[in-house]
Design a protein around this motif. Structure first.
Motif, PDB file in Angstrom:
ATOM      1  N   VAL A  62      41.539  45.987  43.156  1.00 35.30           N
ATOM      2  CA  VAL A  62      41.659  44.544  42.984  1.00 35.30           C
ATOM      3  C   VAL A  62      40.920  44.139  41.717  1.00 35.30           C
ATOM      4  O   VAL A  62      40.084  44.884  41.190  1.00 35.30           O
ATOM      5  N   THR A  63      41.232  42.951  41.222  1.00 32.82           N
ATOM      6  CA  THR A  63      40.518  42.411  40.069  1.00 32.82           C
ATOM      7  C   THR A  63      39.744  41.166  40.498  1.00 32.82           C
ATOM      8  O   THR A  63      40.221  40.367  41.317  1.00 32.82           O
ATOM      9  N   PHE A  64      38.553  41.034  39.938  1.00 36.77           N
ATOM     10  CA  PHE A  64      37.718  39.856  40.176  1.00 36.77           C
ATOM     11  C   PHE A  64      37.795  38.969  38.951  1.00 36.77           C
ATOM     12  O   PHE A  64      37.575  39.424  37.819  1.00 36.77           O
ATOM     13  N   ALA A  65      38.132  37.704  39.163  1.00 35.00           N
ATOM     14  CA  ALA A  65      38.275  36.745  38.067  1.00 35.00           C
ATOM     15  C   ALA A  65      37.449  35.510  38.387  1.00 35.00           C
ATOM     16  O   ALA A  65      37.349  35.090  39.543  1.00 35.00           O
ATOM     17  N   ALA A  66      36.851  34.907  37.367  1.00 37.68           N
ATOM     18  CA  ALA A  66      36.007  33.729  37.583  1.00 37.68           C
ATOM     19  C   ALA A  66      35.821  32.988  36.270  1.00 37.68           C
ATOM     20  O   ALA A  66      35.961  33.560  35.180  1.00 37.68           O
ATOM     21  N   GLU A  93      32.956  28.265  37.879  1.00 40.08           N
ATOM     22  CA  GLU A  93      33.112  27.356  39.012  1.00 40.08           C
ATOM     23  C   GLU A  93      34.086  27.917  40.036  1.00 40.08           C
ATOM     24  O   GLU A  93      33.804  27.938  41.227  1.00 40.08           O
ATOM     25  N   ARG A  94      35.233  28.380  39.575  1.00 38.47           N
ATOM     26  CA  ARG A  94      36.232  28.967  40.448  1.00 38.47           C
ATOM     27  C   ARG A  94      36.139  30.489  40.392  1.00 38.47           C
ATOM     28  O   ARG A  94      35.661  31.061  39.416  1.00 38.47           O
ATOM     29  N   PHE A  95      36.607  31.132  41.495  1.00 37.71           N
ATOM     30  CA  PHE A  95      36.692  32.595  41.502  1.00 37.71           C
ATOM     31  C   PHE A  95      37.937  33.008  42.273  1.00 37.71           C
ATOM     32  O   PHE A  95      38.450  32.259  43.110  1.00 37.71           O
ATOM     33  N   GLU A  96      38.404  34.202  41.990  1.00 39.38           N
ATOM     34  CA  GLU A  96      39.580  34.749  42.662  1.00 39.38           C
ATOM     35  C   GLU A  96      39.447  36.256  42.800  1.00 39.38           C
ATOM     36  O   GLU A  96      38.844  36.905  41.946  1.00 39.38           O
ATOM     37  N   LEU A  97      40.027  36.768  43.855  1.00 37.34           N
ATOM     38  CA  LEU A  97      40.233  38.195  44.016  1.00 37.34           C
ATOM     39  C   LEU A  97      41.744  38.411  44.020  1.00 37.34           C
ATOM     40  O   LEU A  97      42.455  37.837  44.858  1.00 37.34           O
TER      41      LEU A  97
END
Length: 286
Positions: free
Chosen positions: A255-259, A262-266
């Motif tokens: 998976v990739t972690f993005a941020a 303020e916001r974050f996503e997996l």
């Protein structure tokens, strides 16, 4: 405050509760307008102290620093989960535990939580709510220090069933966040998190047991995914976090972690980049 209050002498044993909830699930038939007589009834665990060895195991599997005298933001959920399962595995709770999906959590931490402190833990079902795909249970967990709420969360759990609700309009996806890291998740993440948290739901442990529930492989715990994201993202001491669990993470996997601060996503990898978890971190203002 409404409802009855039940004082517990110790934390309930999670394994038997999960088994009991599974056994009772086939006899529960959720439907539109279903009610829960125990709405507002509170389970209270006073004088709660954290097992530091289990805490360290949790910190390691989630990526939090170890050895600090402060609880990770997500750890009180682990402490409250057995109380929530005692309620939701009960005979009077109308939604089947099997198939109940944790869809979101909002966590508010008002101050630093000492790992060596003593707390009062309270859990109750606030309400059942109609959802376009079924019925949601809204579960509130509170941690108090000296009578003051220092941490609180609201979780939603969805039981799917037929409804007459019209399909919701698809909201436009926000712009993708910048990818900061790529994580290769081992096949044993679910077993390690289950040992640290006590949540040994079979869908998280082995491919064989996961396939019994319709998954091709074991899936990561939703609360592990959000904890891992927050460990990487970082949070202020006084903070509110909201996370949506949008798709299961298969184990093993990448998976990739993005941020963006303020916001974050997996997200999944590849062209589709399926969003597994999305969330937002906001400092509390006085």
């Amino acid at each position: 405050m409404t409802g009855t209050v039940t004082i517990l002498s110790g934390p309930p044993s999670l394994g038997p509760l999960l088994a009991l909830g599974a056994l009772r699930s086939p006899f529960k038939r959720p439907r539109p307008g279903v009610a829960f007589p125990g709405t507002g009834d509170r389970l209270v665990l006073p004088d709660l102290r954290v097992d530091l060895a289990r805490l360290a195991a949790y910190e390691r599997v989630c990526g939090f620093p170890t050895g600090e005298d402060s609880l990770p933001l997500t750890y009180p959920h682990v402490l409250g989960f057995p109380l929530a399962m005692r309620i939701m595995s009960g005979r009077g709770f109308p939604l089947p535990l099997l198939g109940l999906v944790h869809t979101s959590i909002e966590i508010t931490r008002h101050t630093t939580l000492a790992a060596t402190g003593s707390y009062e833990l309270t859990v109750h079902v606030e309400r059942l709510a109609a959802h376009r795909r079924g019925t949601e249970a809204v579960v509130v967990t509170e941690l108090r220090d000296g009578g003051t709420v220092v941490w609180e969360s609201t979780s939603t759990y969805l039981a799917r069933h037929r409804t007459e609700a019209a399909p919701a309009a698809r909201e436009p996806e926000p712009d993708p966040l910048p990818v900061l890291d790529e994580w290769r998740l081992a096949a044993d993440v679910g077993r390690r998190y289950g040992a640290a948290s006590g949540d040994r739901n079979p869908i998280h442990l082995h491919p064989l047991t996961a396939r019994l529930f319709g998954f091709p492989r074991a899936i990561a715990h939703g609360m592990w995914t959000v904890a891992r994201c927050l460990a990487a993202h970082g949070t202020p001491q006084a903070v509110r976090v909201r996370a949506e669990f949008r798709a299961p993470v298969l184990l093993p996997g990448t998976v990739t972690f993005a941020a963006d601060g303020e916001r974050f996503e997996l997200r999944g990898t590849g062209e589709s980049g399926r969003v597994h978890v999305s969330g937002r971190v906001a400092p509390l203002t006085r």
